[in-house]
Design an enzyme around this catalytic site. Structure first.
Site, PDB file in Angstrom:
ATOM      1  N   CYS A   4       0.824  -1.207   0.000  1.00 19.90           N
ATOM      2  CA  CYS A   4       0.000   0.000   0.000  1.00 19.90           C
ATOM      3  C   CYS A   4       0.857   1.256   0.000  1.00 19.90           C
ATOM      4  O   CYS A   4       1.774   1.383   0.801  1.00 19.90           O
ATOM      5  CB  CYS A   4      -0.891   0.034   1.240  1.00 19.90           C
ATOM      6  SG  CYS A   4      -1.675  -1.531   1.635  1.00 19.90           S
ATOM      7  N   GLY A  44       0.154  -0.724  -5.079  1.00 11.32           N
ATOM      8  CA  GLY A  44      -1.107  -0.039  -5.329  1.00 11.32           C
ATOM      9  C   GLY A  44      -1.050   1.327  -4.678  1.00 11.32           C
ATOM     10  O   GLY A  44      -0.480   1.493  -3.594  1.00 11.32           O
ATOM     11  N   ASN A  54      -5.055   3.568   0.490  1.00 13.33           N
ATOM     12  CA  ASN A  54      -4.626   2.667  -0.570  1.00 13.33           C
ATOM     13  C   ASN A  54      -5.857   2.218  -1.364  1.00 13.33           C
ATOM     14  O   ASN A  54      -6.990   2.538  -1.002  1.00 13.33           O
ATOM     15  CB  ASN A  54      -3.884   1.477   0.038  1.00 13.33           C
ATOM     16  CG  ASN A  54      -4.817   0.510   0.719  1.00 13.33           C
ATOM     17  OD1 ASN A  54      -5.674   0.909   1.502  1.00 13.33           O
ATOM     18  ND2 ASN A  54      -4.659  -0.769   0.437  1.00 13.33           N
ATOM     19  N   PRO A  55      -5.688   1.447  -2.459  1.00  9.07           N
ATOM     20  CA  PRO A  55      -6.831   1.157  -3.339  1.00  9.07           C
ATOM     21  C   PRO A  55      -8.018   0.473  -2.687  1.00  9.07           C
ATOM     22  O   PRO A  55      -9.150   0.668  -3.127  1.00  9.07           O
ATOM     23  CB  PRO A  55      -6.208   0.274  -4.428  1.00  9.07           C
ATOM     24  CG  PRO A  55      -4.806   0.757  -4.523  1.00  9.07           C
ATOM     25  CD  PRO A  55      -4.409   1.060  -3.106  1.00  9.07           C
ATOM     26  N   CYS A  56      -7.807  -0.360  -1.689  1.00  8.77           N
ATOM     27  CA  CYS A  56      -8.973  -1.049  -1.098  1.00  8.77           C
ATOM     28  C   CYS A  56      -9.493  -0.406   0.170  1.00  8.77           C
ATOM     29  O   CYS A  56     -10.488  -0.870   0.753  1.00  8.77           O
ATOM     30  CB  CYS A  56      -8.598  -2.492  -0.806  1.00  8.77           C
ATOM     31  SG  CYS A  56      -8.366  -3.427  -2.302  1.00  8.77           S
ATOM     32  N   GLY A  57      -8.831   0.641   0.651  1.00 11.00           N
ATOM     33  CA  GLY A  57      -9.365   1.433   1.738  1.00 11.00           C
ATOM     34  C   GLY A  57      -8.967   1.020   3.136  1.00 11.00           C
ATOM     35  O   GLY A  57      -9.302   1.708   4.100  1.00 11.00           O
ATOM     36  N   GLU A  58      -8.235  -0.100   3.291  1.00 10.45           N
ATOM     37  CA  GLU A  58      -7.910  -0.536   4.646  1.00 10.45           C
ATOM     38  C   GLU A  58      -6.708   0.188   5.223  1.00 10.45           C
ATOM     39  O   GLU A  58      -6.431   0.066   6.413  1.00 10.45           O
ATOM     40  CB  GLU A  58      -7.662  -2.053   4.684  1.00 10.45           C
ATOM     41  CG  GLU A  58      -6.309  -2.507   4.140  1.00 10.45           C
ATOM     42  CD  GLU A  58      -6.292  -2.644   2.639  1.00 10.45           C
ATOM     43  OE1 GLU A  58      -5.259  -3.085   2.085  1.00 10.45           O
ATOM     44  OE2 GLU A  58      -7.305  -2.327   1.996  1.00 10.45           O
ATOM     45  N   THR A  71      -8.082 -10.403   1.174  1.00 10.26           N
ATOM     46  CA  THR A  71      -7.237 -11.606   1.169  1.00 10.26           C
ATOM     47  C   THR A  71      -7.750 -12.613   0.149  1.00 10.26           C
ATOM     48  O   THR A  71      -7.613 -13.809   0.336  1.00 10.26           O
ATOM     49  CB  THR A  71      -7.217 -12.263   2.559  1.00 10.26           C
ATOM     50  OG1 THR A  71      -8.560 -12.632   2.924  1.00 10.26           O
ATOM     51  CG2 THR A  71      -6.656 -11.330   3.613  1.00 10.26           C
ATOM     52  N   GLY A  72      -8.351 -12.114  -0.929  1.00 15.61           N
ATOM     53  CA  GLY A  72      -8.997 -13.013  -1.872  1.00 15.61           C
ATOM     54  C   GLY A  72      -8.107 -14.132  -2.373  1.00 15.61           C
ATOM     55  O   GLY A  72      -8.430 -15.321  -2.242  1.00 15.61           O
ATOM     56  N   THR A  73      -6.954 -13.782  -2.949  1.00 21.12           N
ATOM     57  CA  THR A  73      -6.073 -14.799  -3.501  1.00 21.12           C
ATOM     58  C   THR A  73      -5.374 -15.584  -2.402  1.00 21.12           C
ATOM     59  O   THR A  73      -5.242 -16.806  -2.487  1.00 21.12           O
ATOM     60  CB  THR A  73      -5.028 -14.143  -4.427  1.00 21.12           C
ATOM     61  OG1 THR A  73      -5.700 -13.303  -5.360  1.00 21.12           O
ATOM     62  CG2 THR A  73      -4.232 -15.192  -5.164  1.00 21.12           C
ATOM     63  N   ILE A  74      -4.930 -14.884  -1.373  1.00 20.51           N
ATOM     64  CA  ILE A  74      -4.266 -15.544  -0.259  1.00 20.51           C
ATOM     65  C   ILE A  74      -5.202 -16.548   0.415  1.00 20.51           C
ATOM     66  O   ILE A  74      -4.789 -17.637   0.830  1.00 20.51           O
ATOM     67  CB  ILE A  74      -3.770 -14.488   0.760  1.00 20.51           C
ATOM     68  CG1 ILE A  74      -2.482 -13.832   0.252  1.00 20.51           C
ATOM     69  CG2 ILE A  74      -3.510 -15.110   2.110  1.00 20.51           C
ATOM     70  CD1 ILE A  74      -1.260 -14.727   0.265  1.00 20.51           C
TER      71      ILE A  74
END
Length: 775
Positions: free
Chosen positions: A86, A115, A266-270, A433-436
């Site tokens: 991030c 990102g 960062n792109p996903c906001g976390e 954590t989609g891919t992870i």
């Protein structure tokens, strides 16, 4: 015996995280080699590496601690990539030179795989005077178009596209244009967008007060706050963007509010971050820590969790020293504050194993308890690191402990920080954590509910044939292993059957103990009323969330296919995606309409190249260029259909050499992965040159890259791969999609070309190949 519990887990590891030679020869023979590589790299910065490598390996083993993808893929490889996920870039100056300096920095960051986030509130509004040039400003949206075009041309490390977040303050004069920008389905596709909502604005919304739109101290016009709020709500109701970030709450709660001001994420906001802020990510896999699952004695071991968190914090702190950074300013920022973002995954699965219904008050209470324990363990571990290695350089005990987040921390933790300092300024964050999560055996992602109990993937083999495999949620598979064909208990719920306000309850419960923020998507049924939809955002504000992102099926982002299971009490062996569920219900149930039962194509290896290929060469003469460009497209026959396999781009103009070689390699690599690659044409044709395009054969072409895209499209049409200009595939058997409930097929994945995109944690994620735009 393999450490992987599902075929998809091993496939994801092989495709994204396994270290290989340049020719594809594996260096990591097993996933244990991957764990050893990471442990060795992160222990190397310790004074006694041998003492820590084994502990780091044990944390990684059995997928208990999951470093983010950039760490898993890059640590110990000596590749020129960043291990940080991030970045928020520097403040954009309100000048042409400064703006394009920032564009260059963004390109360098995305080139290494980061990102990025930007606040465009600092650019003067459209129509404002530009001193010294007798002209009016074009406004921040026009420059966002330039950023978007740049991002389209850059493929980040690990085959990731660059991902970007754009924010704008709710009092900027161009905020209304920002809100509606993505109603155009072709505009700003590389951005996630969020409005920075302030406390005074929310007060004005609630009181139906007026609201000034200002820049540089000048009021440009005044609107009703509630009208502006409704415009935000209507846009996200219709187009799923923009999201909402409660920026004053973020700055008030920030541990570092005494030395930084945050205006972007960062792109996903976390990860809310200051200018040049950087953060790395990692997740504790709660699903792996539950003993006696589904029994009355089910429990998550507190001692094991505390120990695992402590080890993870040390590993992540070491990444700060082990990583490279795209920019020196980012390295300095990271070293000065040593921010890390430790989160969780598998929360929903862990709750199911404990017999708790995700979204219930009991599940929220358990989530609060687990997050509290993780926060305590993380902060105390960082205090111990401060004793050993020193506090972060900008630590000021009095100011640090006066922040909103630290005022709510346990007294013994506060006392320890006051006495010994703390190594890391911020420690917790819940990231996508989609891919992870797929790599870890398809555990539920982040703090999201289970997306679906099971679904079927069709895997394309190198000979053109296809096999089917079932992908089952981790907790569902565990239930099957323990109970055979026994029906799932009624506390099993998933994203398709969960009421939106239950999502908010879970996000708020976790946020209490997260010092950064949370990436989460609140799925809403397509038929939710506008008033009920607005209530979701107001509930997020009232319950203390730092932001809110929803997803409701819409025509622009696609996804008009239904996916859900009929009832959780049915035989789990029959629960697959694609079963139709009526929208609506007494508690807000309904299908969330994601692309599902298509012909999913996944290829673990590129197509082999025969000795001879058929193709054609095209001459392209770009106006004002001395030399022509020659484009050769060669084709392969797969399943009786001719499809593009490789591209060669040549020119005598040496100014073109570097980018034509890069484009040749990139496009050919994409073509050789198979699937629907028509998106390559769409991406190229969408690129525009800020210097201007050209008229060719009576049509305006925005850039030379767009012209090349047009040539490739012409070839695809001639060979029967595409149905026509601007149209989709013509009968390619690898792209058949079953439309459910009379819908279309949504958007294609830009990595594998398949129609398997779903919104997860604020980011479109492919169920087929694991690709995620946001990282």
């Amino acid at each position: 015996m393999s450490a992987f519990s599902a075929p998809i887990a091993e496939q994801i590891w092989d495709m994204k995280y396994r270290f290989k030679e340049a020719d594809g020869t594996p260096i990591d023979v097993t996933v244990e080699d991957t764990w050893r590589r990471i442990a060795n790299a992160l222990a190397a910065v310790e004074d006694d590496p041998a003492a820590w490598e084994g502990k780091f390996y044990d944390a990684l083993a059995d997928f208990k601690y999951l470093p983010a993808g950039r760490i898993t893929a890059g640590a110990g490889t000596a590749r020129s990539v960043t291990l940080f996920n991030c970045f928020v870039m520097g403040t954009v100056p309100d000048s042409m030179g400064g703006i394009f300096d920032m564009l260059k920095e963004a390109a360098l960051t995305m080139q290494q795989g980061g990102g990025i986030g930007y606040d465009f509130s600092t650019i003067r509004p459209k129509g404002a005077s530009v001193h010294g040039v007798a002209a009016d400003a074009s406004g921040p949206l026009s420059f966002m178009d330039v950023w978007d075009a740049m991002c389209r041309t850059i493929m980040s490390a690990g085959s990731r596209r660059g991902a970007m977040m754009a924010t704008m303050r709710c009092d900027h004069p161009d905020i209304e244009d920002f809100i509606t920008a993505k109603s155009d389905p072709a505009r700003l596709r590389m951005f996630n967008m969020s409005v920075l909502v302030t406390d005074p604005f929310m007060e004005a919304v609630k009181s139906d007060g007026s609201w000034d739109l200002v820049f540089g101290g000048k009021v440009f016009r005044t609107v009703q706050a509630r009208d502006l709020w409704n415009k935000i709500m209507q846009s996200t109701y219709d187009y799923a963007e923009p999201g909402v970030i409660f920026i004053d709450r973020i700055n008030q709660m920030n541990n570092l509010n005494y030395c930084e001001t945050i205006a972007a994420t960062n792109p996903c906001g976390e990860q809310p971050l200051p200018p040049y802020g950087a953060c790395l990510l990692g997740s504790i896999n709660l699903a792996k820590l539950v003993s006696d699952p589904f029994a009355d004695t089910a429990a998550l071991g507190e001692a094991a969790l505390t120990e695992l968190v402590a080890t993870a914090v040390r590993m992540m702190d070491n990444v700060v020293d082990a990583s490279r950074f795209p920019l020196e300013a980012q390295a300095q920022e990271a070293q000065a504050k040593r921010r890390i973002g430790l989160g969780v995954t598998g929360l929903a699965d862990a709750l199911l194993m404990m017999g708790l219904r995700y979204g219930s008050e009991e599940a929220a209470a358990q989530t609060d308890k687990w997050m509290h324990q993780i926060a305590r363990a993380a902060y105390l571990a960082s205090v111990d690191l401060a004793k050993e290695k020193g506090a972060f350089p900008l630590f000021d005990a009095e100011k640090f402990l006066a922040s909103g987040a630290m005022e709510g921390m346990d007294a013994d933790v506060r006392d320890a920080i006051a006495e010994h300092g703390i190594r890391n300024a911020l420690l917790t964050s819940i990231a996508p954590t989609g891919t992870i999560s797929l790599y870890a055996g398809n555990v539920s992602s982040g703090i999201e509910p289970v997306f679906a109990y099971a679904y079927t993937r069709k895997v394309l083999q190198k000979d053109g044939s296809r096999t089917e495999e079932e992908v089952v949620d981790y907790a569902v598979q565990l239930w099957r292993d323990l109970n055979g064909d026994a029906p799932l208990p009624d506390y099993f719920v998933n994203a398709q059957t969960l009421a939106p306000l239950d999502h908010v309850r879970m996000q708020a419960a976790a946020q209490k103990w997260i010092d950064s923020s949370i990436s989460k998507t609140i799925n809403c049924p397509e038929d939710i009323s506008f008033d009920d939809f607005k209530e979701v955002y107001m509930a997020a504000w009232d319950q203390g969330c730092k932001g809110c992102t929803t997803y409701r099926p819409n025509d622009v982002t696609g996804s008009v296919l239904s996916v859900s299971e009929d009832k959780p009490s049915e035989d789990s062996s029959s629960l697959h995606l694609g079963q139709k569920t009526p929208a609506g219900g007494s508690d807000g149930e309904g299908g969330t309409a994601f692309p599902t039962e298509g012909e999913v194509v996944y290829m673990s290896e590129p197509l082999d190249r025969p000795q001879e290929l058929e193709g054609a060469t095209y001459k392209l003469k770009w106006p004002d260029s001395e030399h022509a460009i020659y484009i050769t497209v060669n084709d392969l026959i797969v399943g009786g259909h001719r499809r593009p396999f490789e591209v060669f781009i040549n020119s005598k103009n040496m100014e073109h050499f570097a980018w034509t070689v890069a484009l040749t390699r990139m496009i050919s690599a994409v073509f050789r992965r198979g699937g629907d690659v028509s998106f390559v044409v769409e991406e190229l044709k969408a690129v525009f040159d800020p210097r201007g395009g050209a008229w060719m054969q009576g049509k305006y072409v925005p850039s030379i890259l767009a012209a090349i895209g047009g040539v490739i499209e012409k070839h695809m049409i001639a060979t029967g791969f595409l149905a026509g200009e601007g149209m989709g595939l013509k009968g390619d058997p690898q792209a058949d999609v079953v439309a459910i409930n009379g819908g279309g097929r949504g958007k294609a994945c830009s990595s594998c070309g398949q129609y398997e995109l779903q919104m997860v944690e604020g980011c479109m994620t492919c169920r087929s190949c694991g690709y995620s735009k946001c990282g």
